[in-house]
Scaffold this motif. Structure first.
Motif, PDB file in Angstrom:
ATOM      1  N   GLU A 294       0.837  -1.207   0.000  1.00  0.00           N
ATOM      2  CA  GLU A 294       0.000   0.000   0.000  1.00  0.00           C
ATOM      3  C   GLU A 294       0.871   1.256   0.000  1.00  0.00           C
ATOM      4  OE1 GLU A 294      -2.962   0.579   3.314  1.00  0.00           O
ATOM      5  OE2 GLU A 294      -2.265  -1.491   3.634  1.00  0.00           O
ATOM      6  N   PHE A 295       0.347   2.313  -0.583  1.00  0.00           N
ATOM      7  CA  PHE A 295       1.042   3.608  -0.569  1.00  0.00           C
ATOM      8  C   PHE A 295       0.033   4.728  -0.338  1.00  0.00           C
ATOM      9  CE2 PHE A 295       3.182   0.787  -3.629  1.00  0.00           C
ATOM     10  CZ  PHE A 295       4.412   0.680  -3.012  1.00  0.00           C
ATOM     11  N   ARG A 296       0.472   5.767   0.377  1.00  0.00           N
ATOM     12  CA  ARG A 296      -0.365   6.966   0.573  1.00  0.00           C
ATOM     13  C   ARG A 296       0.522   8.203   0.618  1.00  0.00           C
ATOM     14  NH1 ARG A 296      -3.067   5.411   6.316  1.00  0.00           N
ATOM     15  NH2 ARG A 296      -3.182   3.183   5.898  1.00  0.00           N
ATOM     16  N   THR A 297      -0.099   9.339   0.315  1.00  0.00           N
ATOM     17  CA  THR A 297       0.614  10.611   0.477  1.00  0.00           C
ATOM     18  C   THR A 297       0.578  10.988   1.948  1.00  0.00           C
ATOM     19  OG1 THR A 297      -0.192  11.260  -1.678  1.00  0.00           O
ATOM     20  CG2 THR A 297       0.632  13.023  -0.283  1.00  0.00           C
ATOM     21  N   PRO A 298       1.711  11.403   2.527  1.00  0.00           N
ATOM     22  CA  PRO A 298       1.674  11.793   3.948  1.00  0.00           C
ATOM     23  C   PRO A 298       0.883  13.066   4.180  1.00  0.00           C
ATOM     24  CG  PRO A 298       3.868  12.186   3.010  1.00  0.00           C
ATOM     25  CD  PRO A 298       3.061  11.507   1.936  1.00  0.00           C
ATOM     26  N   ASP A 299       0.183  13.112   5.291  1.00  0.00           N
ATOM     27  CA  ASP A 299      -0.668  14.238   5.633  1.00  0.00           C
ATOM     28  C   ASP A 299       0.154  15.200   6.502  1.00  0.00           C
ATOM     29  OD1 ASP A 299      -2.325  15.834   7.138  1.00  0.00           O
ATOM     30  OD2 ASP A 299      -3.673  14.219   7.775  1.00  0.00           O
ATOM     31  N   GLU A 300       0.380  16.418   6.004  1.00  0.00           N
ATOM     32  CA  GLU A 300       1.277  17.333   6.720  1.00  0.00           C
ATOM     33  C   GLU A 300       0.601  18.034   7.892  1.00  0.00           C
ATOM     34  OE1 GLU A 300       3.962  19.677   4.373  1.00  0.00           O
ATOM     35  OE2 GLU A 300       4.705  17.892   3.343  1.00  0.00           O
ATOM     36  N   ILE A 301      -0.693  17.809   8.058  1.00  0.00           N
ATOM     37  CA  ILE A 301      -1.344  18.317   9.273  1.00  0.00           C
ATOM     38  C   ILE A 301      -1.050  17.339  10.409  1.00  0.00           C
ATOM     39  CG2 ILE A 301      -3.568  18.937  10.314  1.00  0.00           C
ATOM     40  CD1 ILE A 301      -4.163  20.291   7.741  1.00  0.00           C
ATOM     41  N   ARG A 302      -1.136  16.065  10.089  1.00  0.00           N
ATOM     42  CA  ARG A 302      -0.804  15.042  11.074  1.00  0.00           C
ATOM     43  C   ARG A 302       0.684  15.092  11.411  1.00  0.00           C
ATOM     44  NH1 ARG A 302      -3.309  10.311  12.565  1.00  0.00           N
ATOM     45  NH2 ARG A 302      -4.890  10.673  10.983  1.00  0.00           N
ATOM     46  N   TRP A 303       1.502  15.338  10.377  1.00  0.00           N
ATOM     47  CA  TRP A 303       2.961  15.249  10.539  1.00  0.00           C
ATOM     48  C   TRP A 303       3.640  16.553  10.104  1.00  0.00           C
ATOM     49  CZ3 TRP A 303       1.231  10.484   7.730  1.00  0.00           C
ATOM     50  CH2 TRP A 303       1.037   9.413   8.625  1.00  0.00           C
ATOM     51  N   PRO A 304       3.512  17.632  10.925  1.00  0.00           N
ATOM     52  CA  PRO A 304       4.104  18.925  10.545  1.00  0.00           C
ATOM     53  C   PRO A 304       5.626  18.864  10.425  1.00  0.00           C
ATOM     54  CG  PRO A 304       3.213  19.001  12.791  1.00  0.00           C
ATOM     55  CD  PRO A 304       2.795  17.698  12.210  1.00  0.00           C
ATOM     56  N   ALA A 305       6.259  17.837  10.998  1.00  0.00           N
ATOM     57  CA  ALA A 305       7.728  17.726  10.939  1.00  0.00           C
ATOM     58  C   ALA A 305       8.217  17.746   9.485  1.00  0.00           C
ATOM     59  CB  ALA A 305       8.179  16.444  11.631  1.00  0.00           C
ATOM     60  N   LEU A 306       7.424  17.209   8.573  1.00  0.00           N
ATOM     61  CA  LEU A 306       7.858  17.148   7.165  1.00  0.00           C
ATOM     62  C   LEU A 306       7.958  18.552   6.564  1.00  0.00           C
ATOM     63  CD1 LEU A 306       5.752  14.078   5.983  1.00  0.00           C
ATOM     64  CD2 LEU A 306       8.186  14.132   6.583  1.00  0.00           C
ATOM     65  N   ARG A 307       7.015  19.413   6.938  1.00  0.00           N
ATOM     66  CA  ARG A 307       7.048  20.804   6.469  1.00  0.00           C
ATOM     67  C   ARG A 307       8.262  21.518   7.081  1.00  0.00           C
ATOM     68  NH1 ARG A 307       5.081  24.927   9.347  1.00  0.00           N
ATOM     69  NH2 ARG A 307       3.709  23.634  10.627  1.00  0.00           N
ATOM     70  N   LEU A 308       8.530  21.247   8.357  1.00  0.00           N
ATOM     71  CA  LEU A 308       9.654  21.893   9.034  1.00  0.00           C
ATOM     72  C   LEU A 308      10.979  21.488   8.376  1.00  0.00           C
ATOM     73  CD1 LEU A 308       8.507  21.601  12.768  1.00  0.00           C
ATOM     74  CD2 LEU A 308       8.265  23.550  11.200  1.00  0.00           C
ATOM     75  N   ALA A 309      11.085  20.237   7.948  1.00  0.00           N
ATOM     76  CA  ALA A 309      12.326  19.784   7.293  1.00  0.00           C
ATOM     77  C   ALA A 309      12.587  20.600   6.038  1.00  0.00           C
ATOM     78  CB  ALA A 309      12.225  18.298   6.939  1.00  0.00           C
TER      79      ALA A 309
END
Ligand code: NAD
Ligand code: MG
Length: 391
Positions: A294-309
């Protein structure tokens, strides 16, 4: 000829998996140094069993305990951060960097200065001081081999390829413990819940970082630094099975995926035997039995760390050291019960906002001392934010 090996962070999850591989062919290796922190019994037992020259604990106050545990074995004992750094200057052919946190940076740099091959599990080194690590390796004719499952996968997919033909790199993420939790429940997540990973058996800190995706955020920066690829070409893909570790996309549309069981002994063993491949004791996947991925796009509301990176990579300079130190301090805050789970990202964001505009600090020359200074100030700033929030 026997290979001289040292293991920094020998008592941890990566360290123990490394020892497991070395123990299967003890005649091939001469063990120089093993380091640990609080787990003296494990450190001493492994040092004696592997016939290490020296065992070092990070804790000064535990030196007597370590001496007692090693008595009569012929293994020397030492303690303290400086002793760990000194141990990295002992000649070795292959050095495992598996201390957790920014504490792994200085010994890694020392090992590179000796021209050793550095098997790098300590991703914090690349996040805090990627350029310094790579330049030190180049100056001293040393090699860095990634020991993160994703980065080992990318490295393997790139063998014999031209970087100019790489369009994108996709690293996968299991999504960690809270992948499917309702967002509003995250504020109530407990330490126990955050400390259990659906697929991987790892140290507690990286397990919690997997739930928050700070681990993936660090890995995006690690990819950018190590493979010298533009941040816009790095993608994160949620893949709950953790069997495809990374994919490299080329300019002819081909995607080269690395598939394997979630067992770090693959990435460790690959780095240990490089440039050869040798038999490794990891499970062989039965794809028909697995059936589907399975594959999904990560949700940046759930995981703000990705935006911070992404902000950190855009900022450049020593913003990575700010990010890592703030993250480590926020993680301590969650572990100690001073922060709720989603507040970790808020603290890191606050500290980035505070320190990133300080060009004198962030854009100074990247040296170990300057990175340590940035690390120190970011920890102080994070503590202040945590205290303010808690109060
Ligand atoms: P761990 O917590 O299991 O082990 C950490 C090791 O570092 C232990 O030997 C501990 O004694 C030592 N240590 C802790 N604090 C120290 C300090 N201040 N000074 C010196 N030594 C100290 O961690 P782990 O899961 O093995 O992870 C180690 C590193 O590898 C981390 O950078 C992590 O991100 C990375 N990594 C781990 C995995 C994994 O599967 N565990 C996968 C990829 C990358
Ligand atoms: Mg990883």
């Amino acid at each position: 000829m026997k290979r001289r090996v040292s293991i920094f962070g020998a008592t941890g999850s990566i360290g123990q998996n490394t020892i497991d591989l070395i123990r299967r062919a003890p005649d091939d290796y001469d063990v120089v140094a093993l380091t640990g922190a609080g787990n003296i019994a494990q450190l001493a037992a492994d040092a004696i069993d592997l016939g290490a020259d020296i065992a070092i604990t990070a804790h000064d106050a535990r030196l007597d305990d370590l001496r007692a545990a090693l008595q009569g074995s012929g293994v020397r004992a030492a303690a303290g951060t400086n002793a760990i750094r000194e141990a990295a200057t002992r000649p070795a052919d292959w050095v495992m960097s598996a201390i957790v946190g920014a504490a792994g940076l200085a010994p890694g740099v020392e090992a590179l200065k000796q021209g050793a091959t550095l098997a790098l599990a300590n991703k914090e080194s690349l996040v805090c001081a990627g350029r310094l690590m790579l330049e030190t390796a180049q100056t001293h004719g040393a090699a860095i081999l990634p020991v993160d499952s994703e980065h080992s996968a990318i490295f393997q997919a790139l063998i014999g390829e031209d970087m100019a033909a790489v369009e994108r790199i996709i690293i996968t993420a299991s999504g960690g413990a809270f992948r499917d939790w309702p967002l509003e429940k995250l504020a109530d997540a407990t330490l126990d819940q955050a400390s259990s990973h659906p697929n991987w058996d790892m140290g507690q800190r990286i397990t919690i970082d997997s739930a928050s995706m700070f681990n993936k955020a660090m890995e995006v920066i690690e990819t950018h630094e190590f493979f010298n690829i533009d941040p816009a070409r790095i993608e994160v893909l949620v893949h709950p099975q953790s069997m495809i570790h990374a994919l490299v996309g080329f300019n002819d549309g081909a995607l080269m995926a690395h598939v394997g069981p979630p067992d770090m002994r693959h990435a460790i063993g690959f780095a240990l035997h490089h440039p050869h491949r040798k038999h490794l004791p990891v499970e062989r996947l039965d794809l028909a039995k697995i059936g589907s991925f399975e594959f999904r796009t990560p949700d940046e509301i759930r995981w703000p760390a990705l935006r911070l990176a992404r902000e950190v990579m855009e900022r450049g300079g020593m913003a990575g050291a700010v990010f890592n130190a703030a993250k480590e301090t926020a993680l301590d805050g969650f572990i100690d019960g001073r922060l709720r789970f989603p507040q970790m990202a808020e603290v890191v964001e606050d500290v980035l906002t505070q320190l990133n505009s300080d060009t004198g600090l962030i854009d100074a020359t990247m040296t170990l001392d300057n990175v340590a200074q940035v690390d120190h100030l970011a920890r102080e700033a994070a503590q202040a934010v945590i205290t303010k929030r808690a109060g």
